[in-house]
Design an enzyme around this catalytic site. Structure first.
Site, PDB file in Angstrom:
ATOM      1  N   HIS A   1       0.841  -1.190   0.000  1.00 41.09           N
ATOM      2  CA  HIS A   1       0.000   0.000   0.000  1.00 41.09           C
ATOM      3  C   HIS A   1       0.881   1.247   0.000  1.00 41.09           C
ATOM      4  CE1 HIS A   1       0.911   0.523   4.236  1.00 41.09           C
ATOM      5  NE2 HIS A   1       0.328  -0.624   4.572  1.00 41.09           N
TER       6      HIS A   1
ATOM      7  N   HIS B   1       4.128   1.275   2.074  1.00 43.42           N
ATOM      8  CA  HIS B   1       5.229   0.506   1.489  1.00 43.42           C
ATOM      9  C   HIS B   1       5.828   1.268   0.307  1.00 43.42           C
ATOM     10  CE1 HIS B   1       2.358  -2.722   3.036  1.00 43.42           C
ATOM     11  NE2 HIS B   1       3.388  -2.769   3.863  1.00 43.42           N
TER      12      HIS B   1
ATOM     13  N   CYS C   1       2.458 -11.726  19.082  1.00 45.25           N
ATOM     14  CA  CYS C   1       1.494 -11.198  18.115  1.00 45.25           C
ATOM     15  C   CYS C   1       1.860 -11.711  16.736  1.00 45.25           C
ATOM     16  CB  CYS C   1       1.487  -9.670  18.131  1.00 45.25           C
ATOM     17  SG  CYS C   1       0.416  -8.951  16.865  1.00 45.25           S
TER      18      CYS C   1
ATOM     19  N   CYS D   1       2.333  -8.778  14.140  1.00 41.26           N
ATOM     20  CA  CYS D   1       3.620  -8.068  14.232  1.00 41.26           C
ATOM     21  C   CYS D   1       4.806  -8.998  14.031  1.00 41.26           C
ATOM     22  CB  CYS D   1       3.768  -7.405  15.598  1.00 41.26           C
ATOM     23  SG  CYS D   1       2.634  -6.056  15.912  1.00 41.26           S
TER      24      CYS D   1
ATOM     25  N   CYS E   1      -2.775  -6.025  21.071  1.00 42.49           N
ATOM     26  CA  CYS E   1      -1.682  -5.331  20.371  1.00 42.49           C
ATOM     27  C   CYS E   1      -2.239  -4.011  19.837  1.00 42.49           C
ATOM     28  CB  CYS E   1      -1.175  -6.194  19.232  1.00 42.49           C
ATOM     29  SG  CYS E   1      -0.124  -5.306  18.054  1.00 42.49           S
TER      30      CYS E   1
ATOM     31  N   HIS F   1      -2.684  -4.181  15.851  1.00 43.73           N
ATOM     32  CA  HIS F   1      -3.595  -5.133  15.212  1.00 43.73           C
ATOM     33  C   HIS F   1      -4.887  -5.363  15.994  1.00 43.73           C
ATOM     34  CE1 HIS F   1       0.392  -6.055  13.506  1.00 43.73           C
ATOM     35  NE2 HIS F   1      -0.303  -6.198  12.408  1.00 43.73           N
TER      36      HIS F   1
ATOM     37  N   LYS G   1      -5.140   4.746  11.296  1.00 51.71           N
ATOM     38  CA  LYS G   1      -4.044   3.936  10.800  1.00 51.71           C
ATOM     39  C   LYS G   1      -4.523   3.025   9.676  1.00 51.71           C
ATOM     40  CE  LYS G   1      -0.341   0.833  12.163  1.00 51.71           C
ATOM     41  NZ  LYS G   1       0.297   0.056  13.222  1.00 51.71           N
TER      42      LYS G   1
ATOM     43  N   LYS H   1      -6.259  -3.435   7.237  1.00 50.65           N
ATOM     44  CA  LYS H   1      -7.069  -4.303   6.381  1.00 50.65           C
ATOM     45  C   LYS H   1      -8.514  -4.330   6.854  1.00 50.65           C
ATOM     46  CE  LYS H   1      -4.035  -7.661   6.825  1.00 50.65           C
ATOM     47  NZ  LYS H   1      -3.412  -9.001   6.771  1.00 50.65           N
TER      48      LYS H   1
END
Length: 545
Positions: free
Chosen positions: A21, A24, A129, A132, A168, A171, A333, A336
């Site tokens: 995305h 990246h 996690c 992560c 986390c 996530h 943030k 997904k």
């Protein structure tokens, strides 16, 4: 004789369970621009990127899609390549961590560390996690109120219940609790080494405020960390205990070393440096890396674990690590679950890659968190490229074509004009050498503003009616300034700057830049041969209502 004038830059290897995305793409555009600057400056450049495949979540994703793991990984690697190739990211090496050459190297370095008494067996119980791919302590987690869908810091005053759970923060999932026999890397042994290394290398981590964070973290005392899994079956088997596979971070980091080995060069014959050339030059040694570009979510592994593991295995340290911040979309943030990720290819198809590049690299400093704003991206592009740069170029071209038999511009610049362009080039290069891409772009558009002021002051559209020779002199100065800007902006916008060179009648500039002739081209006295207007270099975009 070995080639010494080299530059080796890396992006993170991206997780293989998601298409890249905008975040990246940001890291890859930074690395691509820095790599191109070093290449046109005459250095032999290696630029590696790739995918991190040896992970439990890759296996979980393949099972979720009903695919064999090998076929799933092949598919995702190709999807990643398609994104980078569409964005014209000019990497020289693309590594997959399932590659046999990489497996061989990881086993060798782990054996070295084991023989060096830096790896030992122990029992492990920690929270882990999967998202992560890292271990968590209570202090790394937050509370989540499931009814209100809000998070808040961990506190002794809050009681965990069915509605309030520890998760986390990235996530929003409760980490797994893992208890098993593992092997550990003796990070605590390298505490003093790391502290001394940081003091002796104050430029190691950029930006500097991030460096202060890591030094403070290290001084609190380092804990040994697990480097293997007993329950996982997918990954690189430990050379000293094949019942366990390596923990993803240990093998993922050494991808940077794998792409510098002779075995890698021979097998893949990377585009910008073939195996035959490598052998003919006596073997180019690209390690240590000149620059790792990484996101702040993986900084601890790169700043602390990585130097210690390299030291243990007998490798030199990388020279610099550049850390990017996080992106949000509408202040949330990228996730997904929220479906708010921006596809860099779709965005560039709708607008342009140059618009995306300009916005990401000129709007904020590297390391800063940023909320992605499409409206601001369009305004920035319209102001700086469509209005400022293209309007100046268009004026030179249109007015030159009006001169009788005068499509050739050939004059000598006065001392003040030469001084200004030399000062600009010096500032641009100094900022690029320090990986300050925003300042390099700011200097370029500041210089274009000066050219605009010069043009407004000299009024060539009026002078042309009375004095053609004076008009030629003015237009030559503007064209030469534009040439200098385009030589530098080629770092960020190679296709459009190549078109600009063509409009000014400058032949083989792209070829010469890619051959490392930036400094020679900056110093050359040129003749401009302007023969046609052609299509617009940059078109304005209207804002959507």
């Amino acid at each position: 004789m070995k080639y010494k004038n080299t530059f080796f830059i890396t992006t993170p290897i991206y997780y293989t369970n998601w298409i890249p995305h905008i975040g990246h793409a940001y890291s890859s555009l930074i690395a691509d621009s820095i790599a191109r600057y070093n290449r046109i400056s005459g250095k032999k450049v290696k630029f590696s990127t790739g995918v991190d495949e040896n992970s439990q979540k890759a296996l979980d994703k393949a099972e979720e899609q009903g695919m064999e793991i090998d076929k799933y990984l092949d598919m995702m690697a190709e999807k990643h390549k398609l994104v980078w190739d569409w964005l014209k990211i000019e990497y020289t090496d693309f590594i997959r961590t399932t590659d046999s050459i990489h497996h061989k190297l990881v086993k060798e370095v782990m054996q070295k560390s084991f023989d060096n008494w830096d790896i030992y067996e122990g029992e492990y119980e920690w929270m882990y996690c999967v998202g992560c791919e890292s271990f968590k302590k209570d202090e790394d987690l937050v509370y989540l109120n499931k009814e209100q869908n809000v998070t808040f810091p961990i506190s002794d005053k809050v009681k965990v219940n069915d509605n309030i759970i520890k998760v986390c923060p990235d996530h929003l999932k409760t980490p797994d609790t893992i208890k098993e026999k593992n092997y550990f890397f003796k990070l605590s042994k390298y505490q003093k080494f790391l502290e001394e290394f940081y003091e002796e290398n104050p430029e190691f981590i950029q930006p500097s405020d991030r460096f202060n964070e890591v030094k403070a973290f290290v001084k609190r005392w380092l804990e040994d960390f697990s480097i293997s899994r007993e329950t996982n079956k997918f990954g690189i088997k430990l050379p000293f205990d094949e019942s366990q596979v390596s923990y993803v971070w240990y093998d993922a980091l050494f991808n940077y070393v794998t792409v510098t080995t002779p075995e890698w060069e021979e097998k893949y014959n990377s585009p910008l440096q073939g195996w035959d050339a490598w052998k003919a030059e006596g073997g180019i040694n690209f390690w240590p890396a000149d620059l790792h570009v990484v996101g702040k979510d993986i900084i601890r592994f790169h700043w602390i674990y990585w130097p210690a593991m390299l030291k243990s295995a007998g490798y030199e340290m990388p020279k610099n690590i550049l850390t990017t911040g996080f992106f949000t979309v509408d202040w949330q943030k990228i996730s997904k679950s929220l479906w708010n990720a921006i596809d860099p290819v779709e965005f560039s198809e709708k607008y342009s890659k140059d618009l995306l590049t300009l916005y990401l690299l000129s709007s904020f400093n590297i390391g800063q968190d940023w909320d992605f704003d499409t409206k601001q991206a369009v305004l920035t592009y319209n102001a700086k490229l469509a209005n400022n740069l293209w309007n100046l170029l268009n004026r030179v071209v249109v007015l030159s074509l009006k001169l009788e038999n005068s499509w050739i511009l050939d004059y000598t610049l006065d001392k003040e004009i030469n001084f200004n362009k030399n000062k600009y080039n010096l500032e641009f290069s100094k900022n690029l050498a320090n990986f300050n891409l925003k300042n390099s772009l700011d200097e370029s558009f500041k210089f274009l503003d000066e050219i605009n002021n010069y043009t407004t002051e000299k009024e060539p559209w009026k002078v042309i009616k009375e004095d053609e020779e004076k008009t030629r002199e003015i237009l030559y100065a503007i064209a030469e300034w534009l040439r200098q800007v385009a030589l530098n902006l080629y770092v960020f916008f190679p296709e459009k700057m190549s078109e600009l060179f063509d409009k000014l009648g400058l032949e083989k500039y792209k070829e010469r830049l890619e051959n490392g002739e930036l400094e020679d081209l900056r110093k050359e006295k040129v003749v401009f041969k302007i023969t046609e207007k052609g299509k617009n270099l940059y078109e304005r975009f209207d804002l959507e209502k």
